[in-house]
Design an enzyme around this catalytic site. Structure first.
Site, PDB file in Angstrom:
ATOM      1  N   LYS A  40      79.054  15.063  27.917  1.00 23.08           N
ATOM      2  CA  LYS A  40      77.765  15.732  27.823  1.00 23.08           C
ATOM      3  C   LYS A  40      76.833  15.275  28.925  1.00 23.08           C
ATOM      4  O   LYS A  40      76.100  16.042  29.499  1.00 23.08           O
ATOM      5  CB  LYS A  40      77.112  15.353  26.487  1.00 23.08           C
ATOM      6  CG  LYS A  40      77.342  16.349  25.403  1.00 23.08           C
ATOM      7  CD  LYS A  40      76.631  15.902  24.151  1.00 23.08           C
ATOM      8  CE  LYS A  40      77.603  15.962  22.990  1.00 23.08           C
ATOM      9  NZ  LYS A  40      77.110  15.426  21.761  1.00 23.08           N
ATOM     10  N   ARG A  41      76.909  13.975  29.223  1.00 22.02           N
ATOM     11  CA  ARG A  41      75.945  13.390  30.149  1.00 22.02           C
ATOM     12  C   ARG A  41      75.998  14.006  31.538  1.00 22.02           C
ATOM     13  O   ARG A  41      74.989  14.278  32.145  1.00 22.02           O
ATOM     14  CB  ARG A  41      76.162  11.881  30.244  1.00 22.02           C
ATOM     15  CG  ARG A  41      75.150  11.113  29.432  1.00 22.02           C
ATOM     16  CD  ARG A  41      75.483   9.666  29.518  1.00 22.02           C
ATOM     17  NE  ARG A  41      76.876   9.495  29.115  1.00 22.02           N
ATOM     18  CZ  ARG A  41      77.254   8.755  28.092  1.00 22.02           C
ATOM     19  NH1 ARG A  41      76.380   8.101  27.422  1.00 22.02           N
ATOM     20  NH2 ARG A  41      78.513   8.644  27.761  1.00 22.02           N
TER      21      ARG A  41
END
Ligand code: GLU
Length: 325
Positions: A266-267
């Site tokens: 996600k990051r």
């Protein structure tokens, strides 16, 4: 203590021979990225090929990380892929609630059980204290807790007025988990991890405790999740044993990698299901991509999750997961 929670724990402790049940437990901290959707699909396939129930659980304990609307979007994305579940936040069921944020009373009961067995101690150390402790070597998951508060007597009031985390006192000796996909996972918690937090100083229950209590009380027999959680598994097994709850089987599956072979997360803004949908992508194409990454179908095939169910059995599926490991 709440008699209803007591009943749930007693029930879970007695149920050693449980019907198959899987789960997917996303954290609603942002859009569902493709790698997570793939893991969800594998957890669903495992449960269904095994003739089992499937549960959806929102891991929203850490309120600061929860993004508004994310839980709803995740549910919507997973349904769009074709997954269904027998119990979950949007459909209810007999072992809920299905949001961890609504289960504090249940976790508190587990804590009191651990407390009675003298497994917990109050810890006043900050992260910085632990990092700076001269002897703190680095473990699998950050610095190993140096034991500063472990031996502090309950009559030591030098820390009065400060809020304390609660740590679980680990025992020396190996914990060995036979993972269905990843093979044996072996750790000595006292050497590799140290006493670990089960409730943070701000009162939030730790993932390690919540996941154990939920998996046991929801009757989960098979946990299919990303290989990044292998390191957490021996801690969880220690808690299942300390609480005298049945330990599930574990299936840690490889993570999806991007074109450059890097793990998607996600990051780094890896593509989400939402983006894929917005670009006009179709579910069968995405499912085909996930299935092909495990050799469950040839590359560039469009396939539905129902077709995957029809064309595989648990043994060919297990084989494919192992080969991809
Ligand atoms: N909530 C965790 C995550 O999204 C998964 C926990 C688990 O499957 O045990 O990474």
């Amino acid at each position: 203590m709440n008699p209803e929670y007591q009943r749930l724990f007693d029930l879970a402790q007695r149920q050693r021979d449980r019907p198959p049940c899987g789960r997917y437990a996303p954290s609603p901290s942002g859009p569902l990225h493709l790698g997570n959707a793939r893991t969800a699909m594998l957890a669903w396939l495992q449960a269904r090929l095994n003739g089992g129930r499937f549960i959806m659980r929102m891991e929203d304990l850490d309120r600061a990380r929860v993004r508004p609307g994310s839980a709803r979007q995740i549910v919507d994305d997973l349904r769009w892929i074709g997954l269904d579940w027998d119990e979950g936040p949007d459909v209810g069921g007999g072992t809920g609630p299905y949001e961890q944020s609504a289960r504090d009373g249940i976790y508190a009961m587990a804590l009191s059980r651990l407390c009675n067995s003298r497994r917990l101690f109050a810890c006043y150390c900050s992260r910085k204290d632990i990092r700076q402790a001269a002897s703190a070597p680095h473990g699998r998951d950050g610095p190993i807790y140096p034991g500063t508060c472990r031996e502090r007597g309950s009559d030591d009031d030098t820390q009065r007025g400060r809020s304390a985390a609660l740590r679980y006192r680990v025992s020396a000796g190996q914990i060995r988990v036979e993972d269905v996909v990843a093979g044996p996972i072996v750790q000595d918690l006292s050497r590799d991890v140290g006493d670990f937090v089960v409730r943070r100083a701000d009162g939030v229950f730790a993932y390690q405790l919540a996941v154990v209590v939920d998996d046991a009380l929801m009757g989960v027999t098979d946990v299919v999740r990303g290989v990044d959680l292998c390191e957490s598994t021996p801690r969880q097994v220690a808690l299942f044993r300390a609480l005298n709850l049945p330990t599930p089987r574990y299936w840690h599956v490889s993570l999806m990698v991007d074109e450059e072979g890097k793990r998607m997360s996600k990051r780094d803004g890896s593509a989400s299901v939402m983006e894929f949908r917005a670009r006009g992508g179709k579910p069968a194409k995405l499912v085909g991509q996930f299935a092909a990454s495990l050799g469950l179908c040839p590359p560039d095939t469009a396939v539905s999750v129902q077709e995957l169910l029809r064309t595989h059995d648990l043994s060919s599926f297990t084989h494919a997961l192992r080969a991809a490991d």
